[in-house]
Design a protein around this motif. Sequence first.
Motif, PDB file in Angstrom:
ATOM      1  N   ASN A 176      34.848 -24.519   4.262  1.00 46.41           N
ATOM      2  CA  ASN A 176      33.890 -23.677   4.976  1.00 46.41           C
ATOM      3  C   ASN A 176      34.457 -23.281   6.335  1.00 46.41           C
ATOM      4  O   ASN A 176      34.900 -24.131   7.104  1.00 46.41           O
ATOM      5  CB  ASN A 176      32.567 -24.420   5.169  1.00 46.41           C
ATOM      6  N   ILE A 177      34.456 -21.987   6.615  1.00 41.68           N
ATOM      7  CA  ILE A 177      34.966 -21.464   7.885  1.00 41.68           C
ATOM      8  C   ILE A 177      33.938 -20.499   8.460  1.00 41.68           C
ATOM      9  O   ILE A 177      33.439 -19.630   7.745  1.00 41.68           O
ATOM     10  CB  ILE A 177      36.301 -20.734   7.687  1.00 41.68           C
ATOM     11  N   PHE A 178      33.651 -20.657   9.732  1.00 41.19           N
ATOM     12  CA  PHE A 178      32.760 -19.702  10.395  1.00 41.19           C
ATOM     13  C   PHE A 178      33.598 -18.809  11.305  1.00 41.19           C
ATOM     14  O   PHE A 178      34.528 -19.274  11.967  1.00 41.19           O
ATOM     15  CB  PHE A 178      31.692 -20.419  11.208  1.00 41.19           C
ATOM     16  N   ILE A 179      33.272 -17.517  11.331  1.00 40.47           N
ATOM     17  CA  ILE A 179      33.997 -16.547  12.161  1.00 40.47           C
ATOM     18  C   ILE A 179      33.016 -15.904  13.136  1.00 40.47           C
ATOM     19  O   ILE A 179      31.996 -15.353  12.725  1.00 40.47           O
ATOM     20  CB  ILE A 179      34.658 -15.453  11.305  1.00 40.47           C
ATOM     21  N   THR A 180      33.319 -15.992  14.409  1.00 43.12           N
ATOM     22  CA  THR A 180      32.515 -15.327  15.421  1.00 43.12           C
ATOM     23  C   THR A 180      33.347 -14.213  16.052  1.00 43.12           C
ATOM     24  O   THR A 180      34.541 -14.382  16.290  1.00 43.12           O
ATOM     25  CB  THR A 180      32.016 -16.322  16.494  1.00 43.12           C
ATOM     26  N   TYR A 181      32.731 -13.068  16.314  1.00 39.83           N
ATOM     27  CA  TYR A 181      33.476 -11.883  16.744  1.00 39.83           C
ATOM     28  C   TYR A 181      32.552 -10.920  17.464  1.00 39.83           C
ATOM     29  O   TYR A 181      31.329 -11.109  17.504  1.00 39.83           O
ATOM     30  CB  TYR A 181      34.098 -11.192  15.524  1.00 39.83           C
ATOM     31  N   SER A 182      33.132  -9.873  18.029  1.00 42.29           N
ATOM     32  CA  SER A 182      32.358  -8.817  18.670  1.00 42.29           C
ATOM     33  C   SER A 182      32.441  -7.529  17.855  1.00 42.29           C
ATOM     34  O   SER A 182      33.268  -7.398  16.954  1.00 42.29           O
ATOM     35  CB  SER A 182      32.854  -8.581  20.100  1.00 42.29           C
ATOM     36  N   SER A 183      31.592  -6.573  18.196  1.00 43.93           N
ATOM     37  CA  SER A 183      31.399  -5.401  17.343  1.00 43.93           C
ATOM     38  C   SER A 183      32.620  -4.476  17.267  1.00 43.93           C
ATOM     39  O   SER A 183      32.724  -3.677  16.346  1.00 43.93           O
ATOM     40  CB  SER A 183      30.188  -4.599  17.833  1.00 43.93           C
ATOM     41  N   ASP A 184      33.573  -4.590  18.213  1.00 42.68           N
ATOM     42  CA  ASP A 184      34.729  -3.689  18.159  1.00 42.68           C
ATOM     43  C   ASP A 184      35.715  -4.044  17.053  1.00 42.68           C
ATOM     44  O   ASP A 184      36.643  -3.284  16.777  1.00 42.68           O
ATOM     45  CB  ASP A 184      35.445  -3.634  19.510  1.00 42.68           C
ATOM     46  N   VAL A 185      35.543  -5.209  16.407  1.00 41.79           N
ATOM     47  CA  VAL A 185      36.444  -5.580  15.303  1.00 41.79           C
ATOM     48  C   VAL A 185      35.691  -5.668  13.966  1.00 41.79           C
ATOM     49  O   VAL A 185      36.184  -6.282  13.027  1.00 41.79           O
ATOM     50  CB  VAL A 185      37.179  -6.909  15.584  1.00 41.79           C
ATOM     51  N   CYS A 186      34.531  -5.039  13.888  1.00 42.83           N
ATOM     52  CA  CYS A 186      33.755  -5.075  12.636  1.00 42.83           C
ATOM     53  C   CYS A 186      34.584  -4.596  11.443  1.00 42.83           C
ATOM     54  O   CYS A 186      34.535  -5.179  10.357  1.00 42.83           O
ATOM     55  CB  CYS A 186      32.502  -4.213  12.767  1.00 42.83           C
ATOM     56  N   SER A 187      35.360  -3.518  11.636  1.00 44.73           N
ATOM     57  CA  SER A 187      36.129  -2.961  10.525  1.00 44.73           C
ATOM     58  C   SER A 187      37.241  -3.903  10.073  1.00 44.73           C
ATOM     59  O   SER A 187      37.729  -3.798   8.946  1.00 44.73           O
ATOM     60  CB  SER A 187      36.736  -1.610  10.927  1.00 44.73           C
ATOM     61  N   GLU A 188      37.641  -4.817  10.934  1.00 40.63           N
ATOM     62  CA  GLU A 188      38.702  -5.765  10.597  1.00 40.63           C
ATOM     63  C   GLU A 188      38.181  -6.974   9.829  1.00 40.63           C
ATOM     64  O   GLU A 188      38.958  -7.682   9.182  1.00 40.63           O
ATOM     65  CB  GLU A 188      39.386  -6.261  11.881  1.00 40.63           C
ATOM     66  N   MET A 189      36.882  -7.206   9.886  1.00 45.90           N
ATOM     67  CA  MET A 189      36.340  -8.444   9.341  1.00 45.90           C
ATOM     68  C   MET A 189      36.354  -8.494   7.814  1.00 45.90           C
ATOM     69  O   MET A 189      36.651  -9.532   7.229  1.00 45.90           O
ATOM     70  CB  MET A 189      34.910  -8.663   9.857  1.00 45.90           C
ATOM     71  N   VAL A 190      36.031  -7.385   7.154  1.00 45.54           N
ATOM     72  CA  VAL A 190      35.971  -7.406   5.689  1.00 45.54           C
ATOM     73  C   VAL A 190      37.331  -7.728   5.067  1.00 45.54           C
ATOM     74  O   VAL A 190      37.424  -8.626   4.228  1.00 45.54           O
ATOM     75  CB  VAL A 190      35.387  -6.087   5.140  1.00 45.54           C
ATOM     76  N   PRO A 191      38.442  -7.054   5.461  1.00 43.79           N
ATOM     77  CA  PRO A 191      39.739  -7.449   4.891  1.00 43.79           C
ATOM     78  C   PRO A 191      40.156  -8.860   5.292  1.00 43.79           C
ATOM     79  O   PRO A 191      40.798  -9.568   4.505  1.00 43.79           O
ATOM     80  CB  PRO A 191      40.717  -6.396   5.428  1.00 43.79           C
ATOM     81  N   PHE A 192      39.783  -9.289   6.486  1.00 42.39           N
ATOM     82  CA  PHE A 192      40.121 -10.637   6.934  1.00 42.39           C
ATOM     83  C   PHE A 192      39.387 -11.676   6.095  1.00 42.39           C
ATOM     84  O   PHE A 192      39.980 -12.659   5.627  1.00 42.39           O
ATOM     85  CB  PHE A 192      39.772 -10.789   8.413  1.00 42.39           C
TER      86      PHE A 192
END
Length: 206
Positions: free
Chosen positions: A39-55
Amino acid sequence: MEGVSQVSVMNLSSAGAEESASHPHEKRRTISLPDECRNIFITYSSDVCSEMVPFVDFLTKQGFRPAIDILDNPVRRADINKWQDSCLKDSSNLIIIAISPKYKADIEGSVADSHGLHTKYIHSMMQNEFIQQGSLNFRFIPVLFLNASQKHVPSWLQNTHVYRWPHDTEDLLLRLLREERYVPPPVPMELTLIIRPVAPSASATL
């Protein structure tokens, strides 16, 4: 570096290599993580939303179960309460911090949007845990996205190893697998001591 071994991930760097090309002293070992460590949790900001799905797709293909605070499928949504209960309180979960210019602005500045407030609150909880652990980092993994640099990393994580996506893919994967990149040579079980008599002229100076 003599005697030091380097660890690589086969399905990332050498899946198509010929057997004859392998090092004569190469060893192969299969890793099987306990289920709770996937289990891994990822926290991020809205400027990298497009990067999250492939990641997230990459992590899922490697056998992990990532959760991020986003509304869209195919990833799981984790609200604040769920994050507190299942991620922060469970020390077996690793937490990836997606570092970006807006992430630094969200955690340090006056935030207006709801996602930024969410990110800032999670950051505060992580920092509190870090302080309670005696300023030792056991599970927070900063990863640089887009045009982020070391200056965008929170000050309390400046001494932590920072990864860049996708440049450091293999190193990041080894960290998630709890594996070291370099393995030092084994320490000898026995040491030989040399005992010689001291000459009278030398003993006079002791």
